[in-house]
Design a protein around this motif. Structure first.
Motif, short mmCIF file in Angstrom:
data_model
loop_
_atom_site.label_atom_id
_atom_site.label_comp_id
_atom_site.label_asym_id
_atom_site.label_seq_id
_atom_site.Cartn_x
_atom_site.Cartn_y
_atom_site.Cartn_z
N ARG A 134 -52.84 43.42 2.14
CA ARG A 134 -51.77 43.96 1.31
C ARG A 134 -50.63 42.96 1.08
O ARG A 134 -50.01 42.96 0.02
CB ARG A 134 -51.21 45.23 1.96
CG ARG A 134 -50.01 45.81 1.22
CD ARG A 134 -49.52 47.10 1.87
NE ARG A 134 -50.52 48.15 1.73
CZ ARG A 134 -50.77 49.05 2.67
NH1 ARG A 134 -50.11 49.04 3.80
NH2 ARG A 134 -51.69 49.98 2.48
N SER A 135 -50.38 42.10 2.08
CA SER A 135 -49.20 41.21 2.00
C SER A 135 -49.23 40.28 0.79
O SER A 135 -48.21 39.73 0.42
CB SER A 135 -49.13 40.37 3.28
OG SER A 135 -50.27 39.55 3.37
N GLU A 136 -50.39 40.12 0.15
CA GLU A 136 -50.49 39.19 -0.98
C GLU A 136 -50.14 39.81 -2.33
O GLU A 136 -50.02 39.09 -3.31
CB GLU A 136 -51.90 38.60 -1.05
CG GLU A 136 -52.19 37.56 0.02
CD GLU A 136 -53.43 36.75 -0.32
OE1 GLU A 136 -53.27 35.60 -0.75
OE2 GLU A 136 -54.55 37.28 -0.15
N PHE A 137 -50.01 41.12 -2.39
CA PHE A 137 -49.84 41.75 -3.71
C PHE A 137 -48.49 41.44 -4.33
O PHE A 137 -47.48 41.31 -3.64
CB PHE A 137 -50.07 43.26 -3.63
CG PHE A 137 -51.53 43.63 -3.61
CD1 PHE A 137 -52.25 43.70 -4.80
CD2 PHE A 137 -52.19 43.85 -2.42
CE1 PHE A 137 -53.60 44.01 -4.79
CE2 PHE A 137 -53.55 44.16 -2.40
CZ PHE A 137 -54.26 44.24 -3.59
N ASP A 138 -48.49 41.31 -5.64
CA ASP A 138 -47.28 41.01 -6.42
C ASP A 138 -47.34 41.80 -7.71
O ASP A 138 -48.25 41.60 -8.51
CB ASP A 138 -47.23 39.50 -6.72
CG ASP A 138 -45.97 39.11 -7.49
OD1 ASP A 138 -45.03 39.91 -7.52
OD2 ASP A 138 -45.96 38.00 -8.07
N PRO B 26 -44.93 43.46 -4.71
CA PRO B 26 -45.38 43.84 -3.38
C PRO B 26 -45.69 45.33 -3.28
O PRO B 26 -45.08 46.15 -3.96
CB PRO B 26 -44.20 43.48 -2.48
CG PRO B 26 -43.09 43.04 -3.34
CD PRO B 26 -43.58 42.89 -4.74
N ALA B 27 -46.65 45.64 -2.45
CA ALA B 27 -47.03 47.04 -2.25
C ALA B 27 -46.42 47.53 -0.94
O ALA B 27 -46.28 46.79 0.02
CB ALA B 27 -48.55 47.15 -2.21
N LYS B 28 -46.07 48.80 -0.94
CA LYS B 28 -45.37 49.42 0.19
C LYS B 28 -46.32 49.65 1.37
O LYS B 28 -47.46 50.04 1.18
CB LYS B 28 -44.82 50.76 -0.31
CG LYS B 28 -43.84 51.42 0.59
CD LYS B 28 -43.37 52.74 -0.01
CE LYS B 28 -44.42 53.83 0.15
NZ LYS B 28 -43.95 55.15 -0.28
N GLY B 29 -45.81 49.44 2.56
CA GLY B 29 -46.59 49.74 3.75
C GLY B 29 -46.61 48.56 4.70
O GLY B 29 -45.89 47.57 4.50
N GLN C 4 -47.57 45.19 6.13
CA GLN C 4 -47.98 44.02 5.36
C GLN C 4 -49.10 43.25 6.07
O GLN C 4 -48.89 42.17 6.63
CB GLN C 4 -46.77 43.13 5.08
CG GLN C 4 -45.69 43.84 4.25
CD GLN C 4 -46.18 44.23 2.85
OE1 GLN C 4 -46.66 43.38 2.11
NE2 GLN C 4 -46.07 45.51 2.49
N PRO D 267 -51.05 50.41 -6.72
CA PRO D 267 -49.70 50.73 -6.21
C PRO D 267 -49.55 50.56 -4.70
O PRO D 267 -48.47 50.18 -4.23
CB PRO D 267 -49.51 52.19 -6.61
CG PRO D 267 -50.40 52.41 -7.77
CD PRO D 267 -51.58 51.50 -7.57
#
Lengths: 406, 157
Positions: A137-141, A143-146, A148, A390
């Motif tokens: 998840r930490s790579e999303f742009d 950023p996605a909640k939660g 990382q 999301p």
């Protein structure tokens, strides 16, 4: 002196007697289990984790591995990620542990003790890949909640238990059964006893797979407390949240289970692809089922410097949810060319597969080794971030390690 | 005779001291056992300890190098509103891990109020959102970042 020693011993033994009678099921506590009342706040000691594991969150506990820690073929407890949604249950007494099957689609509700499960049904052991839906998840742009997660929310341990299908057949299921949903003993962070921290499940087809277990052992021992002691549902190849921990109930539903984290954006991705940052309506989100194809280079650790005269050995694991991995490749030129790795078959369905390769370098310098797995249906890992969603699930972009040839 | 008497007296004294020691130790053990019967979980002991930490620890909101040590949150306007409203149920690590714009922090708060028993924040809501947006805004990462923080080492085989 002797008398003093005697007094000391007598005091100690009377203490032991008193405390021994206080911990009622003291002899049934799992090894290494510390009653929460006297818990050491050090999570590494508390959960027997390796010092290199990374704590993402301490309330609730969330901890991940690094790629090189996952080099074992069978993941040990000390390198297994923890993803908790609520508080770990306290005062577990294994002798009183039961699991109740209810819901619209059971013929009659039925309760089994743990002992009944163990003795009444045949036991099976499988090595099963469990990956958090939000791993990467930490790579999303944007950023996605939660939490990382980077790359370490995956494990493949040996789980022993009884087949869920054997138990469901024993109970008797109506024809209209659609889904099962688990209920567990963990408690909500807010302290509200009416709220379940998480109550997810799987469709009947997955519930009836041979590898879907009600497990009471991990790697041949009692399941560690943080991983679901004394009973865990294991649905390998699916988001690990489908494998409920500390379970004490299963509802057989005549509709898709609607427990906590089954609805809204939780463990769901847009049914149709969306642009990064788009708002997606709840009804346009689809539940994640099988996890996508993915791999990790677990040896060497990123940052290795090697002599140009030497060959570099790499190895790692690859997995593809419900599918088998059919091809494994590596690149040392940022994906311009790919070479095959040696790839082993899985030890059983839904277990990760091991790969290895020997690499020679013709020039000194900085390299990245990229790893790419392809599943049995011909789908490969992407080089860049796959479809934005999301909540930042299903990032299966290729794993990379940095190497210097000197 | 004198010498014998002295030795005898010394022995009596020693015996007397040992008896006092034994009885006081027994007394302690008995008190402990009685306490165990009344309060087997040492609950009053635990409570008094947590109360002490909660009330008496003046350093619990210590700040070093711009970081609130207890939570890891950045020191800035709104810090204590965030500490007091956002770290009761979950760890501050869940806040500091995340990066969101105003609308998404607001919808996260709204979600917690709808489903996670978060209370009405009143006028603090704006203060909290301002703090979060200022100190934990989204960073553009693109579709793939360069490998960073590489610890180089010589590989021995």
């Amino acid at each position: 002196m002797k008398r003093r020693n005697f007094i000391k011993k007598a005091t100690l033994s009377s203490l032991t007697v008193v405390i021994g009678s206080e911990i009622v099921f003291g002899n049934m506590l799992p090894k290494g289990y510390i009653p929460l009342a006297v818990q050491d706040p050090d999570p590494f000691k508390l959960f027997n984790k390796d010092a290199e594991m990374v704590v993402l969150n301490d309330r609730p506990w969330n901890m991940e591995a690094k790629a090189h820690l996952l080099n074992e073929k069978i993941t040990s407890n000390k390198f297994m990620f923890i993803r908790n949604n609520g508080k770990i249950p306290e005062n577990i007494t294994i002798a009183n542990w039961t699991i109740t099957f209810d819901g619209e689609s059971v013929k009659t509700p039925k309760t089994y003790t743990l002992q009944e499960l163990k003795t009444k049904f045949e036991q099976h052991t499988y090595q099963l890949t469990l990956e958090c839906g939000g791993n990467g998840r930490s790579e999303f742009d944007p950023p996605a909640k939660g939490n990382q997660w980077t790359i370490g929310a995956v494990s493949c341990a040996r789980w022993t238990g009884v087949r869920l299908k054997d138990v469901l057949e024993d109970i008797g299921i109506k024809n209209d059964a659609v889904y099962i949903g688990y209920h567990a003993a963990d408690t909500h962070l807010s302290g509200d006893p009416k709220k379940e921290p998480i109550s997810r499940g799987v469709p009947m087809a997955k519930a009836f797979q041979e590898e879907t277990l009600l497990a009471f052992k991990m790697n041949g021992k009692d399941i560690p407390l943080a991983h679901g002691y004394p009973l865990r549902l294991i649905a390998g190849g699916w988001p690990a949240s489908a494998s409920g921990k500390w379970i004490n109930g299963i509802s057989v539903r005549n509709k898709v289970h609607d427990g906590t984290k089954m609805t809204g954006t939780a463990y769901r991705v847009p049914c149709k692809p969306v642009a990064p940052g788009d708002k997606v309506k709840d009804e346009d989100m689809c539940i994640i089922e099988s996890m996508p194809v993915k791999s990790l280079i677990t040896y060497p650790k990123s940052g290795a410097m090697i002599d140009k005269k030497k060959k570099l050995l790499i190895n790692g694991h690859a997995w593809a949810g419900e599918l088998e991995v059919s091809k494994m490749e590596y690149s040392i030129d940022f994906g311009s060319s790919w070479q095959d790795c040696k790839l082993e078959r899985p030890i059983n369905r839904l277990a990760w597969q091991h790969f290895s390769a020997e690499i020679s370098f013709s020039k000194k310098g900085y390299y990245e080794i990229w790893a790419r797995a392809t599943d049995a249906q011909g789908k490969s890992q992407s080089m860049i971030l796959p479809g934005w969603n999301p909540k930042g699930y299903l990032n299966n972009a290729c794993h990379r390690i940095a190497i210097k040839v000197i | 005779m004198n010498q014998d008497q002295k030795t005898f007296r010394d022995q009596i004294k020693l015996l007397y001291r040992q008896l006092i020691l034994i009885f006081s130790l027994m007394g302690i053990v008995i008190c402990f056992l009685i306490y165990m019967l009344i309060d087997p979980n040492f609950s009053s002991f635990n409570n008094s300890q947590t109360n002490l930490i909660g009330i008496a620890d003046e350093n619990s909101d210590r700040i070093e190098n711009g970081i609130h040590i207890r939570t890891g949150l950045v020191e800035a306007e709104g810090l204590m509103e965030v500490v007091n409203n956002c770290t009761n149920c979950h760890s501050a690590k869940l806040v500091t891990q995340n990066r969101m714009d105003k609308a998404r922090w607001a919808s996260t708060i709204d979600w917690m109020q709808r489903t996670q028993n978060l209370w009405d924040l009143g006028p603090n809501e704006d203060i909290i959102i301002d703090y979060l947006v200022k100190n934990y805004p989204p960073q553009e990462k693109g579709r793939r970042q360069a490998l960073k923080n590489i610890e180089w080492y010589e590989l021995e085989e």
